[in-house]
Design an enzyme around this catalytic site. Structure first.
Site, PDB file in Angstrom:
ATOM      1  N   TYR B 227       0.824  -1.219   0.000  1.00 60.95           N
ATOM      2  CA  TYR B 227       0.000   0.000   0.000  1.00 60.95           C
ATOM      3  C   TYR B 227       0.848   1.253   0.000  1.00 60.95           C
ATOM      4  O   TYR B 227       0.414   2.304  -0.486  1.00 60.95           O
ATOM      5  CB  TYR B 227      -0.992  -0.018   1.167  1.00 60.95           C
ATOM      6  CG  TYR B 227      -1.963  -1.140   0.962  1.00 60.95           C
ATOM      7  CD1 TYR B 227      -2.776  -1.148  -0.164  1.00 60.95           C
ATOM      8  CD2 TYR B 227      -1.996  -2.218   1.805  1.00 60.95           C
ATOM      9  CE1 TYR B 227      -3.606  -2.201  -0.428  1.00 60.95           C
ATOM     10  CE2 TYR B 227      -2.838  -3.287   1.546  1.00 60.95           C
ATOM     11  CZ  TYR B 227      -3.637  -3.273   0.431  1.00 60.95           C
ATOM     12  OH  TYR B 227      -4.452  -4.330   0.154  1.00 60.95           O
ATOM     13  N   ARG B 440       8.095 -20.079  -8.414  1.00 58.62           N
ATOM     14  CA  ARG B 440       8.665 -18.748  -8.583  1.00 58.62           C
ATOM     15  C   ARG B 440      10.118 -18.758  -8.112  1.00 58.62           C
ATOM     16  O   ARG B 440      10.600 -19.764  -7.622  1.00 58.62           O
ATOM     17  CB  ARG B 440       7.864 -17.712  -7.789  1.00 58.62           C
ATOM     18  CG  ARG B 440       8.112 -17.756  -6.296  1.00 58.62           C
ATOM     19  CD  ARG B 440       7.313 -16.709  -5.547  1.00 58.62           C
ATOM     20  NE  ARG B 440       7.922 -15.388  -5.635  1.00 58.62           N
ATOM     21  CZ  ARG B 440       7.667 -14.407  -4.759  1.00 58.62           C
ATOM     22  NH1 ARG B 440       6.830 -14.626  -3.753  1.00 58.62           N
ATOM     23  NH2 ARG B 440       8.239 -13.230  -4.884  1.00 58.62           N
TER      24      ARG B 440
HETATM   25  C1  HEM Z   1      11.535  -4.930 -18.056  1.00 59.66           C
HETATM   26  C2  HEM Z   1      10.817  -5.018 -17.034  1.00 59.66           C
HETATM   27  C3  HEM Z   1      10.726  -6.225 -16.120  1.00 59.66           C
HETATM   28  C4  HEM Z   1      10.914  -7.544 -16.412  1.00 59.66           C
HETATM   29  C5  HEM Z   1      11.271  -8.169 -17.735  1.00 59.66           C
HETATM   30  C6  HEM Z   1      10.713  -8.272 -15.184  1.00 59.66           C
HETATM   31  C7  HEM Z   1      10.809  -9.644 -15.064  1.00 59.66           C
HETATM   32  C8  HEM Z   1      10.791 -10.331 -13.871  1.00 59.66           C
HETATM   33  C9  HEM Z   1      10.977 -11.746 -13.725  1.00 59.66           C
HETATM   34  C10 HEM Z   1      11.167 -12.719 -14.874  1.00 59.66           C
HETATM   35  C11 HEM Z   1      10.954 -12.031 -12.392  1.00 59.66           C
HETATM   36  C12 HEM Z   1      11.299 -13.333 -11.754  1.00 59.66           C
HETATM   37  C13 HEM Z   1      10.332 -14.310 -11.455  1.00 59.66           C
HETATM   38  C14 HEM Z   1      10.850 -15.357 -10.513  1.00 59.66           C
HETATM   39  O1  HEM Z   1      11.876 -16.038 -10.753  1.00 59.66           O
HETATM   40  O2  HEM Z   1      10.194 -15.535  -9.503  1.00 59.66           O
HETATM   41  C15 HEM Z   1      10.735 -10.803 -11.691  1.00 59.66           C
HETATM   42  C16 HEM Z   1      10.640 -10.673 -10.315  1.00 59.66           C
HETATM   43  C17 HEM Z   1      10.313  -9.495  -9.660  1.00 59.66           C
HETATM   44  N1  HEM Z   1      10.067  -8.271 -10.253  1.00 59.66           N
HETATM   45 FE1  HEM Z   1      10.218  -7.840 -12.199  1.00 59.66          FE
HETATM   46  N2  HEM Z   1      10.398  -7.399 -14.191  1.00 59.66           N
HETATM   47  C18 HEM Z   1      10.396  -6.134 -14.722  1.00 59.66           C
HETATM   48  C19 HEM Z   1      10.114  -4.957 -14.071  1.00 59.66           C
HETATM   49  C20 HEM Z   1       9.840  -4.870 -12.730  1.00 59.66           C
HETATM   50  C21 HEM Z   1       9.510  -3.646 -12.087  1.00 59.66           C
HETATM   51  C22 HEM Z   1       9.394  -2.291 -12.759  1.00 59.66           C
HETATM   52  C23 HEM Z   1       9.317  -3.938 -10.799  1.00 59.66           C
HETATM   53  C24 HEM Z   1       8.933  -2.910  -9.789  1.00 59.66           C
HETATM   54  C25 HEM Z   1       8.484  -2.809  -8.773  1.00 59.66           C
HETATM   55  C26 HEM Z   1       9.538  -5.361 -10.603  1.00 59.66           C
HETATM   56  C27 HEM Z   1       9.454  -6.050  -9.424  1.00 59.66           C
HETATM   57  C28 HEM Z   1       9.770  -7.375  -9.245  1.00 59.66           C
HETATM   58  C29 HEM Z   1       9.833  -8.049  -7.978  1.00 59.66           C
HETATM   59  C30 HEM Z   1       9.559  -7.434  -6.609  1.00 59.66           C
HETATM   60  C31 HEM Z   1      10.184  -9.378  -8.236  1.00 59.66           C
HETATM   61  C32 HEM Z   1      10.331 -10.494  -7.210  1.00 59.66           C
HETATM   62  C33 HEM Z   1      11.683 -10.795  -6.824  1.00 59.66           C
HETATM   63  C34 HEM Z   1      11.719 -11.971  -5.901  1.00 59.66           C
HETATM   64  O3  HEM Z   1      10.911 -12.898  -6.025  1.00 59.66           O
HETATM   65  O4  HEM Z   1      12.562 -11.942  -5.016  1.00 59.66           O
HETATM   66  N3  HEM Z   1       9.849  -5.895 -11.832  1.00 59.66           N
HETATM   67  N4  HEM Z   1      10.639  -9.784 -12.614  1.00 59.66           N
END
Ligand code: HEM
Ligand SMILES: [Cu+2]
Ligand SMILES: [Cu+2]
Lengths: 157, 563
Positions: B227, B440
């Protein structure tokens, strides 16, 4: 407050009440619940599988970096399993494909759910919490067979 | 109109520009990490070609830089902009700089430890994985810096109240205060977790840690965190969007009610992230589930109020009939480049909101918990509506605080469309994959998506490939944005007097009720504290009484504890 606004508020509230009713229905009538505190079980460090009734087993499973013990479990179709999961090191996660079983394996705590295996087949369980460099290799399988005489477990090393 | 303009001090303008530009660079590193993740997951790369390291190091800086660092900076800069503007009072710029410097030092420390591979613990930093102590210290400084920024606004607000007896506090200030009241209460728990548990343990002052307790404190913070992300976007929806669309806010009271409801119900809900955890009674999980449903209500009210405001605007612009107004909104007007950031976010939030209710639904969580569905879901919330609003907001603020005309407006306008298309594709892939059982936080490219592995899952492949396509499009969207952003930053400033003033599109309200019962935060804060105590006492009690032993620290590279 104008009329349409009031209407929208009431409708939103009702919608949530209906959803909540569905949850309660599933919990009470269908007995689908989430894990709760386990207080009647001593901590265990090794995995065991034993039969507790004609079609029931108890399985104590240990998660560690980077394997489940046991990693393969063979059971006859129609078995109900009391499944206990814990971790020996860091946090792991455990979910059985196509079954409503999803448990966090956490050091210092025992997690529990009951699961019934009806359909023969192979069901993957993949570790779903990050547990270090080889997390993505940490997985195992339940193999459910029709008419199997004896349940058995295997471990990888 | 004098109320539409406000003259900031030079020093606070510079500060606010810094608070936007530096995090933008960090965001770009974070988003780059996201792109790499999609490639890792499909098995296209095995190590990071530029930064080095494995999937999980990338995932850590992706989560920390995007979701914690960038968002916190934006919320602070946004408050530093709107509170003085709405109250017509200048910031104490010494305090504001102190807060900014704490946040910058903290973020840079955290970023360096992660990039050096000393803190591969993901953004949730669950023990007993241990990070370098500087990682925890860095996060603490970031949080403390944001508190200082908030303390700076409180006396301004109290003074304004004294001088404006009987007047309604501007809605933007209500929204920002709600955001930071929630943030302050929530971060107390994570401060306890870090200062009394993680930091002494990572320094070796104590040997063992209670993992469940740390995890529960984390989620006390973790849900209200969402939030904290969302509410600044809501402020833009309520305060800016109606005017940018050419209309008025449908109901001022709805806005005030929504922000107060968030104060009430944002925090006593954290255990819905722990439905699948041991050592917490199912009945308390259900209680947190009920409060989670309560906190869905203000979002449903928002959906109505904003849709009604847009309908009013569309009809003003000449839209006829039941749906005609939808076609009369400025979707592709480059002079109104900010509008798409907000309207697309609202569109995405339809899916994000439905997904959230699914996740919150107690035993239904069994189906999706910790599967790829979850990142599918939160990219539709934090990386969708929130990120788009913050990107649009950043560009707008930088224009205001650096006295710049926005450059490459058509790039700025098109970027959110490209990003949104990519986002929908990526999230669809993640969500369906998750329903099939794909975990994940998992480098699938090295196992489940590798045809040579015994773990290979052929039926997951189409969905893993979709995340690559979606991820590439999202990244392109961000690059288009970054080009417009930095071209603006490095362009020549306007120099005339009038342009040195700062302005925001503040909407008027269509229905403006007195709403005297929504004028004071105090009763809401008190009820919130009561709800928190009621809902968390039994949870903490269960955790303490049903866990056993403590945990030694581990590194992600070895199954043998570090001590
Ligand atoms: C080009 C843009 C982006 C791409 C391609 C992308 C892709 C991904 C992918 C593939 C995962 C991993 C999934 C996994 O293994 O669980 C992930 C996790 C995550 N993304 Fe993004 N993402 C993008 C932008 C963003 C943005 C702008 C945020 C902003 C808040 C964000 C926040 C997160 C968070 C918090 C996680 C979780 C990390 C974790 O599980 O520890 N992402 N993202
Ligand atoms: Cu794992
Ligand atoms: Cu949550």
């Amino acid at each position: 407050m104008d009329k349409s606004e009031k209407f929208a508020f009431i409708l939103s509230g009702l919608l949530l009440v209906v959803f909540f009713g569905a949850i309660m229905y599933a919990a009470v009538a269908k007995d689908i619940d989430v894990p709760t505190c386990i207080t009647d079980m001593d901590p265990f460090e090794r995995d065991t599988l034993f039969q507790t009734g004609p079609d029931t087993y108890e399985l104590q499973m240990v998660a560690r970096m980077w394997a489940f013990q046991p990693s393969t479990v063979r059971l006859p179709a129609g078995t109900t399993v009391d499944l206990y999961v814990t971790s020996q090191d860091i946090i792991h996660g455990f979910k059985i494909e196509e079954h409503n079983v999803n448990l966090m394996a956490i050091p210092g705590a025992i997690n529990y759910l009951r699961v019934k295996f009806d359909k023969p087949g192979e069901y993957l369980f993949a570790c779903h919490e990050f547990c270090g460099a080889a997390h993505h290799t940490m997985a195992g399988r339940f193999i459910i067979e029709e008419g199997l005489d004896e349940a058995e477990t295997e471990e990888d090393v | 109109m004098s109320t539409d303009l406000f003259r900031f001090t030079k020093s606070s303008k510079t500060l606010n520009a810094v608070l936007i530009i530096i995090p933008m660079v960090l965001l770009f590193i974070g988003v780059y990490g996201g792109l790499m993740q999609t490639l890792f997951r499909a098995g296209i790369i095995q190590s990071d070609p530029f930064v080095g390291g494995d999937y999980y190091k990338g995932l850590t800086f992706h989560g920390v830089l995007n979701a914690i660092v960038f968002t916190t900076f934006f919320a602070v800069a946004f408050g530093n902009a709107l509170v003085p503007f709405a109250l017509k009072k200048n910031l104490n710029s010494k305090v504001a700089w102190a807060s900014g410097i704490l946040m910058l030092v903290g973020s840079v420390l955290a970023a360096i430890t992660i990039l050096m591979g000393e803190a591969t613990v993901l953004y949730t930093f669950y023990p007993p994985l241990k990070a370098h102590p500087l990682f925890y210290i860095g996060l603490t400084l970031l949080v403390v810096g944001s508190w200082v920024a908030f303390y700076n606004w409180v006396p301004m607000y109290l003074e304004w109240r004294k001088e404006n007896k009987g007047k309604k506090t501007p809605l933007s200030v209500v929204g920002i205060f709600a955001t930071f009241i929630i943030w302050f209460i929530a971060t107390l728990a994570v401060a306890v977790e870090i200062l009394f548990m993680l930091l002494p343990w990572s320094l070796g002052l104590v040997d063992e840690i209670n993992v469940m307790l740390a995890r529960t404190l984390f989620w006390f913070f973790g849900h209200p965190l969402v939030y904290f992300w969302l509410l600044p976007a809501y402020v833009m929806y309520y305060v800016f969007l109606p005017k940018m669309a050419g209309g008025k806010l449908y109901s001022d009271m709805a806005g005030r009610l929504v922000f107060m409801m968030f104060i009430l119900f944002s925090i006593p809900v954290g255990t819905h992230h722990q439905y699948m955890d041991p050592a917490i009674g199912a009945q308390w999980k259900l209680l947190h589930g009920i409060f989670t449903f309560a906190v869905a209500l203000p979002s449903l009210i928002t959906a109505f109020t904003i849709a009604a405001s847009l309908e009013h605007a569309g009809k003003n612009n000449g839209g006829k009939g039941l749906f005609g107004w939808m076609t009369k909104l400025p979707y592709f007007n480059k002079e109104n480049w900010f509008f798409p950031y907000l309207i697309l976010g609202l569109f995405i939030f339809i899916f994000g909101g439905i997904g959230g209710i699914i996740n919150a639904s107690y035993q239904m969580n069994t189906v999706i918990h910790n599967t790829a569905w979850v990142p599918g879901h939160f990219h539709l919330t934090v990386a969708g509506p929130v990120m788009l609003a913050f990107l649009g907001g950043s560009l707008y603020l930088i224009g205001q605080f650096m006295n710049k005309e926005i450059r490459l407006k058509s790039w700025a306008m098109i970027s959110p469309y490209v990003y949104t298309i990519g986002l929908l594709i990526m999230s669809y892939g993640l969500k369906i994959g998750g329903l099939m059982g794909m975990p994940r936080r998992t480098n699938t490219g090295a196992s489940y998506a590798n045809p040579d592995s015994i773990l290979y899952q052929a039926d997951w492949m189409p969905y893993i490939d979709m995340t690559v396509i979606g991820g590439v499009l999202m990244f392109i969207g961000i690059v288009i944005y970054i080009v417009s952003f930095f071209t603006t930053v490095f362009s020549k400033s306007r120099s005339d007097e009038k342009d040195a003033m700062v302005t925001f599109p503040i909407s008027e309200s269509l229905h403006d009720e007195p709403a005297t019962w929504l004028r004071n935060f105090k009763p809401y804060i008190i009820i919130a504290i009561i709800l928190i105590v009621l809902s968390y006492t039994p949870v903490i009690y269960d955790v303490i009484t049903t866990t056993y032993g403590g945990s030694l620290p581990f590194s992600p590279d070895s199954p043998v504890p570090l001590r």
